[in-house]
Design an enzyme around this catalytic site. Sequence first.
Site, PDB file in Angstrom:
ATOM      1  N   ASP A 115       0.656  -1.250  -0.035  1.00 51.32           N
ATOM      2  CA  ASP A 115      -0.062  -0.118   0.016  1.00 51.32           C
ATOM      3  C   ASP A 115       0.698   1.323  -0.132  1.00 51.32           C
ATOM      4  OD1 ASP A 115      -2.674   1.052   0.270  1.00 51.32           O
ATOM      5  OD2 ASP A 115      -2.140   1.642   2.150  1.00 51.32           O
ATOM      6  N   GLU A 173       0.868  -0.095  -5.117  1.00 51.18           N
ATOM      7  CA  GLU A 173       0.178   0.910  -5.354  1.00 51.18           C
ATOM      8  C   GLU A 173       0.908   2.145  -5.560  1.00 51.18           C
ATOM      9  OE1 GLU A 173      -3.687   3.027  -3.246  1.00 51.18           O
ATOM     10  OE2 GLU A 173      -1.641   3.050  -2.233  1.00 51.18           O
ATOM     11  N   ASP A 208     -10.253   2.511  -2.670  1.00 52.73           N
ATOM     12  CA  ASP A 208      -9.820   3.996  -2.570  1.00 52.73           C
ATOM     13  C   ASP A 208     -10.788   4.873  -3.558  1.00 52.73           C
ATOM     14  OD1 ASP A 208      -8.176   4.076  -0.585  1.00 52.73           O
ATOM     15  OD2 ASP A 208      -6.549   3.449  -1.717  1.00 52.73           O
TER      16      ASP A 208
END
Length: 271
Positions: free
Chosen positions: A52, A77, A161
């Site tokens: 992440d 990410e 998200d």
Amino acid sequence: MAGEPMGIYPDTGADFNGAPDIDHLNTRVQRELSDWMNWIKTEIGFDGWRFDFAKGYSPDITKLYMRNTRPEFAVGEIWNPLSYGSDGKPNYDQDGHRRELTEWVKAVGGSATAFDFTTKGILQAALVEGELWRLKDSNGGPPGMIGLVPENAVTFVDNHDTGSTLKHWPFPSDKVMQRYVYILTHPGFPSIIYDHFFDWGLKEEISKLAMIRIKNGIRASSTVRILASDPDLYVAAIDDKIIAKIGPRYEAGHLVPTNFRIATCGNDYVV
């Protein structure tokens, strides 16, 4: 920490105000995080990692954890904004954006993948604005990360998200299935969000596309031959086994060989 030098180590990545920094340069942190990751892999049954906010720490750090834990699969990410023109629309050429993703993959050793935010942004703009010409780059291939290193790209419509409950950058609801047609027929590792599959009533349509992909052996490294990329029509042959058509223009028969048959179809798409 006993036995470890204490002090201020330099930050190795971008800031994120939602959480405190972890000192990944500290050898005890590296060792204990690696031990914990190996524990949840061997004892709990996890076989892959999602890194992440991976731009929050150096790719060298990710490379270290990859080397120490050797997961079956890993994805990072790296969410950076596209480049935009004075009209507020994404620029046609997003090569710099996708190369940031490929450079990260290379820097962490080449065995990890990255979420293909370039493809998400370009396809979102193309479908919303009726500009499907965006789906072919200047070299005649897909304009996202899948046009460079598809075997290291994870494609997606939305995640927790961008869509779901947070909705920071949601894909338009009336275009979602066209997006799934693209990622489930094209190279890369396509991912399906829980919400679309179970909560939106799209399970049957998405499952049909997934089975077409499996039946025809479409893989992350499959090849794409773009047959049309007009404002209202996109047609591509993947491995010359399946042909995907997206867009409101109905007539595209002259692009499809006579031995091909419709496997599935829906609002502004045919496979």
